[in-house]
Design a protein around this motif. Structure first.
Motif, PDB file in Angstrom:
ATOM      1  N   VAL A 133       0.874  -1.171   0.000  1.00 36.25           N
ATOM      2  CA  VAL A 133       0.000   0.000   0.000  1.00 36.25           C
ATOM      3  C   VAL A 133       0.910   1.219   0.000  1.00 36.25           C
ATOM      4  O   VAL A 133       1.772   1.344   0.877  1.00 36.25           O
ATOM      5  CB  VAL A 133      -0.945   0.021   1.224  1.00 36.25           C
ATOM      6  CG1 VAL A 133      -1.696   1.349   1.305  1.00 36.25           C
ATOM      7  CG2 VAL A 133      -1.923  -1.143   1.173  1.00 36.25           C
ATOM      8  N   ALA A 134       0.761   2.075  -0.996  1.00 37.45           N
ATOM      9  CA  ALA A 134       1.595   3.281  -1.134  1.00 37.45           C
ATOM     10  C   ALA A 134       3.079   2.902  -1.098  1.00 37.45           C
ATOM     11  O   ALA A 134       3.873   3.542  -0.425  1.00 37.45           O
ATOM     12  CB  ALA A 134       1.242   4.307  -0.061  1.00 37.45           C
ATOM     13  N   ASN A 135       3.424   1.816  -1.791  1.00 43.99           N
ATOM     14  CA  ASN A 135       4.803   1.322  -1.881  1.00 43.99           C
ATOM     15  C   ASN A 135       5.387   0.900  -0.548  1.00 43.99           C
ATOM     16  O   ASN A 135       6.607   0.907  -0.363  1.00 43.99           O
ATOM     17  CB  ASN A 135       5.707   2.355  -2.562  1.00 43.99           C
ATOM     18  CG  ASN A 135       5.317   2.563  -4.004  1.00 43.99           C
ATOM     19  OD1 ASN A 135       5.009   1.600  -4.712  1.00 43.99           O
ATOM     20  ND2 ASN A 135       5.289   3.806  -4.432  1.00 43.99           N
ATOM     21  N   LEU A 169      -4.784   5.431  -2.473  1.00 43.70           N
ATOM     22  CA  LEU A 169      -3.393   5.001  -2.384  1.00 43.70           C
ATOM     23  C   LEU A 169      -3.174   3.775  -3.267  1.00 43.70           C
ATOM     24  O   LEU A 169      -4.071   2.944  -3.427  1.00 43.70           O
ATOM     25  CB  LEU A 169      -3.027   4.659  -0.944  1.00 43.70           C
ATOM     26  CG  LEU A 169      -3.198   5.775   0.094  1.00 43.70           C
ATOM     27  CD1 LEU A 169      -2.835   5.266   1.478  1.00 43.70           C
ATOM     28  CD2 LEU A 169      -2.371   6.990  -0.275  1.00 43.70           C
ATOM     29  N   ALA A 170      -1.989   3.649  -3.824  1.00 43.30           N
ATOM     30  CA  ALA A 170      -1.667   2.500  -4.677  1.00 43.30           C
ATOM     31  C   ALA A 170      -1.738   1.209  -3.867  1.00 43.30           C
ATOM     32  O   ALA A 170      -1.228   1.131  -2.747  1.00 43.30           O
ATOM     33  CB  ALA A 170      -0.279   2.662  -5.286  1.00 43.30           C
ATOM     34  N   LEU A 171      -2.371   0.190  -4.454  1.00 42.31           N
ATOM     35  CA  LEU A 171      -2.521  -1.130  -3.843  1.00 42.31           C
ATOM     36  C   LEU A 171      -2.079  -2.160  -4.862  1.00 42.31           C
ATOM     37  O   LEU A 171      -2.566  -2.170  -5.996  1.00 42.31           O
ATOM     38  CB  LEU A 171      -3.989  -1.363  -3.462  1.00 42.31           C
ATOM     39  CG  LEU A 171      -4.377  -2.779  -3.016  1.00 42.31           C
ATOM     40  CD1 LEU A 171      -3.692  -3.134  -1.694  1.00 42.31           C
ATOM     41  CD2 LEU A 171      -5.893  -2.884  -2.888  1.00 42.31           C
ATOM     42  N   ASN A 172      -1.120  -3.013  -4.482  1.00 48.43           N
ATOM     43  CA  ASN A 172      -0.696  -4.080  -5.391  1.00 48.43           C
ATOM     44  C   ASN A 172      -0.282  -5.310  -4.604  1.00 48.43           C
ATOM     45  O   ASN A 172      -0.134  -5.269  -3.382  1.00 48.43           O
ATOM     46  CB  ASN A 172       0.407  -3.609  -6.351  1.00 48.43           C
ATOM     47  CG  ASN A 172       1.560  -2.985  -5.622  1.00 48.43           C
ATOM     48  OD1 ASN A 172       1.873  -3.372  -4.503  1.00 48.43           O
ATOM     49  ND2 ASN A 172       2.210  -2.021  -6.238  1.00 48.43           N
ATOM     50  N   VAL A 173      -0.136  -6.409  -5.337  1.00 48.62           N
ATOM     51  CA  VAL A 173       0.193  -7.705  -4.746  1.00 48.62           C
ATOM     52  C   VAL A 173       1.271  -8.359  -5.586  1.00 48.62           C
ATOM     53  O   VAL A 173       1.268  -8.244  -6.819  1.00 48.62           O
ATOM     54  CB  VAL A 173      -1.059  -8.624  -4.715  1.00 48.62           C
ATOM     55  CG1 VAL A 173      -0.709 -10.021  -4.236  1.00 48.62           C
ATOM     56  CG2 VAL A 173      -2.151  -8.024  -3.852  1.00 48.62           C
ATOM     57  N   ARG A 174       2.177  -9.061  -4.915  1.00 45.37           N
ATOM     58  CA  ARG A 174       3.134  -9.931  -5.613  1.00 45.37           C
ATOM     59  C   ARG A 174       2.927 -11.334  -5.071  1.00 45.37           C
ATOM     60  O   ARG A 174       2.905 -11.549  -3.864  1.00 45.37           O
ATOM     61  CB  ARG A 174       4.571  -9.471  -5.379  1.00 45.37           C
ATOM     62  CG  ARG A 174       5.558 -10.303  -6.229  1.00 45.37           C
ATOM     63  CD  ARG A 174       6.990  -9.880  -6.020  1.00 45.37           C
ATOM     64  NE  ARG A 174       7.449 -10.545  -4.801  1.00 45.37           N
ATOM     65  CZ  ARG A 174       8.437 -10.112  -4.036  1.00 45.37           C
ATOM     66  NH1 ARG A 174       9.073  -9.009  -4.322  1.00 45.37           N
ATOM     67  NH2 ARG A 174       8.789 -10.780  -2.969  1.00 45.37           N
ATOM     68  N   ASN A 181      -2.059  -6.179 -11.120  1.00 46.14           N
ATOM     69  CA  ASN A 181      -2.404  -4.834 -11.542  1.00 46.14           C
ATOM     70  C   ASN A 181      -2.289  -3.908 -10.331  1.00 46.14           C
ATOM     71  O   ASN A 181      -2.339  -4.355  -9.186  1.00 46.14           O
ATOM     72  CB  ASN A 181      -3.826  -4.803 -12.111  1.00 46.14           C
ATOM     73  CG  ASN A 181      -4.850  -5.365 -11.125  1.00 46.14           C
ATOM     74  OD1 ASN A 181      -4.674  -6.443 -10.552  1.00 46.14           O
ATOM     75  ND2 ASN A 181      -5.949  -4.651 -10.923  1.00 46.14           N
ATOM     76  N   THR A 182      -2.117  -2.621 -10.573  1.00 52.72           N
ATOM     77  CA  THR A 182      -2.141  -1.655  -9.474  1.00 52.72           C
ATOM     78  C   THR A 182      -3.555  -1.136  -9.339  1.00 52.72           C
ATOM     79  O   THR A 182      -4.144  -0.652 -10.297  1.00 52.72           O
ATOM     80  CB  THR A 182      -1.166  -0.498  -9.730  1.00 52.72           C
ATOM     81  OG1 THR A 182       0.162  -1.038  -9.788  1.00 52.72           O
ATOM     82  CG2 THR A 182      -1.223   0.535  -8.608  1.00 52.72           C
TER      83      THR A 182
END
Length: 188
Positions: A133-135, A169-174, A181-182
């Motif tokens: 979240v937010a890098n 806020l940016a949200l991403n998953v690895r 996707n962001t």
């Protein structure tokens, strides 16, 4: 009259969509597929068959589901513990554990048959999962196949106390080495 097979395995249909002249078929990729290979997707539409060959099979290919909001924006499919959607009007709080829903998180530690809904207790993902979240990395409390759903994964994660506040806020998953996707999440 529509069916899909991937690598010779039936792929359960999740949705058939026809909107504005565009047609889309959503299916569950069979758990039997072997990552690192290529395969063929066979579409049968009322007896008319269309093969697509050379389709790569990945160990994971995460995709965060998104919810459209009335004002025309989209947010990640994230809910509070009470089941209410996290939105700019109902943001997550720092230190809160929320649940994110996505697809494509790969193999789980207990076998689930293709086409079977997630069992209880839910099996957990085999590959490591990181939520940002937010890098900023977030503590993950659970990552696995969502109970009672088909092709749906759930990640319960904690919003770090150091995350800034904001409506988008940016949200991403690895998952393993694959990135989603962001999307976005609102934090108070």
């Amino acid at each position: 009259g529509v069916s899909v097979s991937i690598g010779g395995n039936p792929a359960p249909l999740i949705a058939l969509i026809s909107q504005s002249g565009q047609e889309q078929i959503n299916v569950q990729a069979p758990f039997e597929l072997q990552p690192g290979t290529t395969t063929t997707v066979q579409i049968d539409n009322n007896g008319r068959q269309t093969p697509v060959s050379g389709v790569q099979v990945f160990a994971a290919q995460p995709g965060i589901f998104e919810i459209p909001l009335p004002e025309g924006t989209r947010v990640g499919a994230v809910i509070h513990a009470d089941g209410k959607l996290v939105t700019p009007a109902n943001p997550a709080r720092r230190g809160e554990v929320v649940s994110l829903f996505l697809t494509g998180a790969g193999a789980v530690d207990a076998p689930v048959a293709t086409g079977e809904v997630g069992p209880v207790p839910p099996p957990i993902t085999v590959l490591p999962v990181v939520v940002g979240v937010a890098n900023m990395g977030c503590p993950v409390h659970f990552a696995g196949y969502a109970p009672g759903a088909l092709g749906l994964y759930q990640i319960n994660f904690e919003i770090p106390t150091e995350v800034p506040s904001g409506p988008s806020l940016a949200l991403n998953v690895r998952v393993g080495e694959s990135y989603s996707n962001t999307s976005s999440i609102a934090v108070q």
